[in-house]
Scaffold this motif. Structure first.
Motif, mmCIF file in Angstrom:
data_model
loop_
_atom_site.group_PDB
_atom_site.id
_atom_site.type_symbol
_atom_site.label_atom_id
_atom_site.label_comp_id
_atom_site.label_asym_id
_atom_site.label_seq_id
_atom_site.Cartn_x
_atom_site.Cartn_y
_atom_site.Cartn_z
ATOM 1 N N TRP A 32 -25.617 -35.483 -19.673
ATOM 2 C CA TRP A 32 -26.158 -35.058 -18.270
ATOM 3 C C TRP A 32 -26.700 -33.268 -17.507
ATOM 4 O O TRP A 32 -26.970 -33.509 -16.187
ATOM 5 C CB TRP A 32 -24.464 -34.804 -17.712
ATOM 6 C CG TRP A 32 -22.849 -35.905 -17.569
ATOM 7 C CD1 TRP A 32 -23.592 -36.676 -17.841
ATOM 8 C CD2 TRP A 32 -22.264 -36.400 -17.437
ATOM 9 N NE1 TRP A 32 -22.339 -37.740 -17.892
ATOM 10 C CE2 TRP A 32 -21.620 -37.442 -17.888
ATOM 11 C CE3 TRP A 32 -20.395 -35.133 -17.306
ATOM 12 C CZ2 TRP A 32 -20.280 -37.877 -17.866
ATOM 13 C CZ3 TRP A 32 -19.525 -35.431 -17.602
ATOM 14 C CH2 TRP A 32 -19.246 -36.861 -17.050
ATOM 15 N N ASP A 33 -27.248 -33.337 -18.405
ATOM 16 C CA ASP A 33 -27.988 -32.009 -18.171
ATOM 17 C C ASP A 33 -27.415 -30.824 -17.645
ATOM 18 O O ASP A 33 -27.406 -30.618 -16.523
ATOM 19 C CB ASP A 33 -28.750 -31.765 -17.562
ATOM 20 C CG ASP A 33 -30.062 -31.456 -17.341
ATOM 21 O OD1 ASP A 33 -30.369 -29.985 -18.079
ATOM 22 O OD2 ASP A 33 -30.815 -30.981 -16.416
ATOM 23 N N VAL A 34 -26.205 -30.826 -17.716
ATOM 24 C CA VAL A 34 -24.445 -29.453 -17.321
ATOM 25 C C VAL A 34 -24.833 -28.682 -18.404
ATOM 26 O O VAL A 34 -24.313 -28.596 -19.966
ATOM 27 C CB VAL A 34 -24.022 -30.382 -16.844
ATOM 28 C CG1 VAL A 34 -21.858 -29.184 -16.159
ATOM 29 C CG2 VAL A 34 -23.589 -31.785 -15.933
ATOM 30 N N THR A 68 -18.292 -36.070 -10.022
ATOM 31 C CA THR A 68 -17.602 -36.698 -8.751
ATOM 32 C C THR A 68 -18.718 -37.660 -8.513
ATOM 33 O O THR A 68 -19.945 -37.743 -9.110
ATOM 34 C CB THR A 68 -16.955 -35.075 -7.633
ATOM 35 O OG1 THR A 68 -17.796 -34.363 -7.780
ATOM 36 C CG2 THR A 68 -16.051 -34.852 -8.482
ATOM 37 N N GLY A 69 -18.908 -37.677 -6.791
ATOM 38 C CA GLY A 69 -20.276 -38.688 -6.210
ATOM 39 C C GLY A 69 -20.885 -37.111 -6.535
ATOM 40 O O GLY A 69 -22.339 -37.644 -5.495
ATOM 41 N N ASP A 70 -21.004 -36.168 -5.679
ATOM 42 C CA ASP A 70 -22.078 -34.861 -5.859
ATOM 43 C C ASP A 70 -22.159 -34.393 -7.202
ATOM 44 O O ASP A 70 -22.834 -33.152 -6.917
ATOM 45 C CB ASP A 70 -21.234 -33.901 -4.550
ATOM 46 C CG ASP A 70 -20.328 -33.382 -5.088
ATOM 47 O OD1 ASP A 70 -19.474 -33.055 -5.707
ATOM 48 O OD2 ASP A 70 -19.610 -32.152 -4.602
ATOM 49 N N GLY A 71 -22.058 -34.996 -7.908
ATOM 50 C CA GLY A 71 -22.109 -34.158 -9.807
ATOM 51 C C GLY A 71 -21.302 -33.566 -10.231
ATOM 52 O O GLY A 71 -21.499 -33.017 -11.463
ATOM 53 N N ALA A 72 -20.091 -32.948 -9.604
ATOM 54 C CA ALA A 72 -19.263 -32.311 -10.113
ATOM 55 C C ALA A 72 -18.614 -32.961 -11.076
ATOM 56 O O ALA A 72 -18.557 -33.897 -11.272
ATOM 57 C CB ALA A 72 -17.841 -31.527 -8.503
ATOM 58 N N VAL A 73 -18.160 -31.927 -11.965
ATOM 59 C CA VAL A 73 -17.663 -32.615 -13.564
ATOM 60 C C VAL A 73 -15.885 -32.381 -13.172
ATOM 61 O O VAL A 73 -15.232 -31.086 -12.531
ATOM 62 C CB VAL A 73 -18.237 -31.166 -14.696
ATOM 63 C CG1 VAL A 73 -16.906 -31.739 -15.580
ATOM 64 C CG2 VAL A 73 -19.374 -31.376 -15.247
ATOM 65 N N TRP A 74 -15.574 -33.218 -13.131
ATOM 66 C CA TRP A 74 -14.011 -33.143 -13.296
ATOM 67 C C TRP A 74 -13.423 -33.053 -14.519
ATOM 68 O O TRP A 74 -13.907 -33.932 -15.757
ATOM 69 C CB TRP A 74 -13.098 -34.151 -12.197
ATOM 70 C CG TRP A 74 -13.789 -35.661 -11.887
ATOM 71 C CD1 TRP A 74 -14.273 -36.151 -11.660
ATOM 72 C CD2 TRP A 74 -12.668 -36.229 -13.328
ATOM 73 N NE1 TRP A 74 -14.047 -37.096 -12.267
ATOM 74 C CE2 TRP A 74 -13.262 -37.929 -13.032
ATOM 75 C CE3 TRP A 74 -11.616 -36.120 -13.738
ATOM 76 C CZ2 TRP A 74 -12.471 -38.815 -13.608
ATOM 77 C CZ3 TRP A 74 -10.681 -37.160 -14.668
ATOM 78 C CH2 TRP A 74 -11.993 -38.572 -14.223
ATOM 79 N N VAL A 75 -12.415 -31.979 -14.723
ATOM 80 C CA VAL A 75 -11.604 -32.087 -15.896
ATOM 81 C C VAL A 75 -9.977 -33.120 -15.326
ATOM 82 O O VAL A 75 -9.243 -32.291 -14.530
ATOM 83 C CB VAL A 75 -11.203 -31.369 -17.050
ATOM 84 C CG1 VAL A 75 -13.539 -31.518 -17.397
ATOM 85 C CG2 VAL A 75 -10.765 -30.596 -16.614
#
Length: 129
Positions: A32-34, A68-75
């Motif tokens: 994900w390049d995160v 999420t839809g805006d690219g944020a990571v959720w755990v």
């Protein structure tokens, strides 16, 4: 969180398993390049809390990660107790009690929701994108 799960693992009831969770986070985020530092930190805190405070001998802890839809990571971490987590004051010299404070400081939002039928809860965090 309403999004498709991108990764899920059952976590052993052993604090040594937290390192396995961090490896899993790095594996999932690799494509994900995160940067993985904050996601690994948050995952470690939530999983450690579940193992320490929210399980008994036969219970499972389930870790999930996604975007999420805006690219944020959720755990999120699912466990089998209905006790909702809360931030507590930590003793200056204490070795514990700061985990949720860290989660709050490094995430866009976090919270917990009960599972239907009083069979446990899910604690989640959305990281800034």
């Amino acid at each position: 969180m309403g999004e498709a799960v991108h990764g899920e693992m059952v976590v052993k009831r052993d604090l040594k398993a937290v390192a396995e969770v961090r490896r899993f986070v790095r594996l999932v985020l690799g494509g994900w390049d995160v940067d993985d530092f904050v996601p690994c930190l948050i995952a470690s805190e939530l999983v450690t809390n579940a193992i320490r405070y929210a399980t008994t001998a036969d219970d499972e802890v389930i870790f999930r990660i996604g975007r999420t839809g805006d690219g944020a990571v959720w755990v999120e971490v699912q466990d089998s107790t209905c006790d909702m987590p809360r931030i507590e004051s930590a003793d200056v010299n204490g070795e514990s009690g700061r985990g949720l404070f860290v989660v709050e400081r490094f995430t866009r939002c976090w919270g917990a929701r009960p599972l239907a039928g009083d069979v446990g809860k899910v604690v989640f965090a959305v990281l800034n994108s």
